[in-house]
Design an enzyme around this catalytic site. Structure first.
Site, mmCIF file in Angstrom:
data_model
loop_
_atom_site.group_PDB
_atom_site.id
_atom_site.type_symbol
_atom_site.label_atom_id
_atom_site.label_comp_id
_atom_site.label_asym_id
_atom_site.label_seq_id
_atom_site.Cartn_x
_atom_site.Cartn_y
_atom_site.Cartn_z
ATOM 1 N N LYS A 1 24.357 39.031 15.672
ATOM 2 C CA LYS A 1 23.137 38.867 16.485
ATOM 3 C C LYS A 1 22.435 37.568 16.135
ATOM 4 O O LYS A 1 22.408 37.173 14.962
ATOM 5 C CB LYS A 1 22.165 40.031 16.231
ATOM 6 N N SER B 1 15.002 46.470 19.647
ATOM 7 C CA SER B 1 14.300 45.246 19.235
ATOM 8 C C SER B 1 14.477 44.146 20.280
ATOM 9 O O SER B 1 13.539 43.407 20.580
ATOM 10 C CB SER B 1 14.830 44.778 17.886
ATOM 11 N N HIS C 1 11.723 52.736 15.119
ATOM 12 C CA HIS C 1 12.156 52.718 13.712
ATOM 13 C C HIS C 1 11.117 53.430 12.841
ATOM 14 O O HIS C 1 11.460 54.196 11.941
ATOM 15 C CB HIS C 1 12.285 51.279 13.193
HETATM 16 N N1 COA Z 1 14.063 53.093 17.644
HETATM 17 C C1 COA Z 1 14.096 51.952 18.320
HETATM 18 N N2 COA Z 1 15.127 51.092 18.303
HETATM 19 C C2 COA Z 1 16.176 51.432 17.551
HETATM 20 C C3 COA Z 1 16.223 52.617 16.819
HETATM 21 C C4 COA Z 1 15.101 53.460 16.882
HETATM 22 N N3 COA Z 1 15.057 54.610 16.228
HETATM 23 N N4 COA Z 1 17.403 52.668 16.195
HETATM 24 C C5 COA Z 1 18.061 51.570 16.507
HETATM 25 N N5 COA Z 1 17.318 50.810 17.342
HETATM 26 C C6 COA Z 1 17.695 49.556 17.961
HETATM 27 C C7 COA Z 1 17.684 48.405 17.003
HETATM 28 O O1 COA Z 1 16.442 47.738 17.014
HETATM 29 C C8 COA Z 1 18.787 47.546 17.543
HETATM 30 O O2 COA Z 1 18.264 46.738 18.582
HETATM 31 P P1 COA Z 1 18.922 45.321 18.907
HETATM 32 O O3 COA Z 1 20.377 45.574 19.178
HETATM 33 O O4 COA Z 1 18.192 44.883 20.079
HETATM 34 O O5 COA Z 1 18.728 44.487 17.670
HETATM 35 C C9 COA Z 1 19.772 48.519 18.191
HETATM 36 O O6 COA Z 1 19.027 49.690 18.411
HETATM 37 C C10 COA Z 1 20.937 48.833 17.325
HETATM 38 O O7 COA Z 1 20.470 49.306 16.082
HETATM 39 P P2 COA Z 1 21.428 49.365 14.814
HETATM 40 O O8 COA Z 1 22.714 49.985 15.197
HETATM 41 O O9 COA Z 1 20.660 49.968 13.695
HETATM 42 O O10 COA Z 1 21.757 47.836 14.579
HETATM 43 P P3 COA Z 1 21.116 46.892 13.555
HETATM 44 O O11 COA Z 1 21.604 45.513 13.849
HETATM 45 O O12 COA Z 1 19.658 47.066 13.489
HETATM 46 O O13 COA Z 1 21.716 47.407 12.156
HETATM 47 C C11 COA Z 1 23.423 47.572 10.473
HETATM 48 C C12 COA Z 1 23.114 47.528 11.949
HETATM 49 C C13 COA Z 1 22.756 46.418 9.765
HETATM 50 C C14 COA Z 1 22.883 48.864 9.869
HETATM 51 C C15 COA Z 1 24.947 47.521 10.310
HETATM 52 O O14 COA Z 1 25.414 46.400 11.008
HETATM 53 C C16 COA Z 1 25.348 47.412 8.847
HETATM 54 O O15 COA Z 1 25.432 48.410 8.176
HETATM 55 N N6 COA Z 1 25.597 46.176 8.389
HETATM 56 C C17 COA Z 1 25.951 45.914 7.009
HETATM 57 C C18 COA Z 1 27.426 45.561 6.928
HETATM 58 C C19 COA Z 1 28.273 46.813 6.784
HETATM 59 O O16 COA Z 1 28.131 47.569 5.843
HETATM 60 N N7 COA Z 1 29.181 46.987 7.738
HETATM 61 C C20 COA Z 1 30.099 48.107 7.746
HETATM 62 C C21 COA Z 1 29.517 49.254 8.511
HETATM 63 S S1 COA Z 1 30.662 50.595 8.557
#
Ligand code: COA
Length: 160
Positions: free
Chosen positions: A41, A128, A17
């Site tokens: 989650k 994560s 990140h």
């Molecule tokens: N380096 C390392 N790890 C990374 C990464 C990077 N560059 N990018 C993503 N990851 C990891 C994250 O840590 C996460 O790990 P985990 O599944 O073990 O927790 C995984 O990859 C998925 O990441 P991401 O897709 O960013 O999921 P998230 O839970 O961190 O975030 C949101 C998702 C919060 C951005 C999304 O759910 C959201 O927008 N929510 C708000 C509600 C909303 O608007 N919904 C409609 C969307 S259209």
């Protein structure tokens, strides 16, 4: 002033990140890191703990703002008047999901665009949950998360 939003669970924030944030910092004047409680989650750190950790990590970076938000990102974007989302791509396998999210966000708000940064290849496999799993096995995490996060993981695990 060019502003963008980088949202995620950040449970915890990893070097992957941070790599995306650092790349994005050379393109934007201000980045809002938004810690979201992803309802699908099970949380490890509380949202406040995650915010505190990210705040410590970026204490010397005035271009970073750290907040939380409950609800759709599109509503946060309208509230803040920031219409660029930052996302990181780790591998081709991320693409379908990211494509769907970016288009859905734009469907919800036509002004909202998503900008993608490719992560450093050494972080392509990082997540994560993998970091948490390694921490439970007391593996060496120095390549994957900053020391502050390693300490916080140890502390949290030692308190059950
Ligand atoms: N380096 C390392 N790890 C990374 C990464 C990077 N560059 N990018 C993503 N990851 C990891 C994250 O840590 C996460 O790990 P985990 O599944 O073990 O927790 C995984 O990859 C998925 O990441 P991401 O897709 O960013 O999921 P998230 O839970 O961190 O975030 C949101 C998702 C919060 C951005 C999304 O759910 C959201 O927008 N929510 C708000 C509600 C909303 O608007 N919904 C409609 C969307 S259209």
């Amino acid at each position: 002033m060019k502003k963008a939003i980088y949202a995620g669970s950040f449970d915890p924030i990893t070097n992957g990140h941070i790599d995306i944030i650092q790349r994005a910092l050379s393109f934007f004047d201000e980045i809002n890191i938004v810690v979201i409680q992803n309802i699908s989650k099970k949380a490890f750190f509380t949202v406040q703990e995650r915010i505190n950790l990210i705040t410590k990590l970026f204490a010397n970076e005035p271009k970073i703002i750290i907040e939380t938000f409950d609800g759709l990102l599109v509503n946060y974007s309208k509230q803040k008047n920031i219409y660029t989302l930052i996302r990181g791509l780790r591998a081709v396998s991320d693409f379908d999901y990211e494509f769907q999210m970016a288009l859905m966000n734009r469907k919800l708000s036509n002004k909202l665009d998503t900008v993608f940064f490719m992560t450093d290849e050494k972080f392509t496999y990082l997540s994560s949950s993998l970091v948490r799993e390694l921490a439970r096995s007391e593996a060496d995490l120095s390549e994957f998360v900053p020391e502050i996060i390693q300490d916080a993981l140890r502390e949290k695990l030692s308190h059950g």
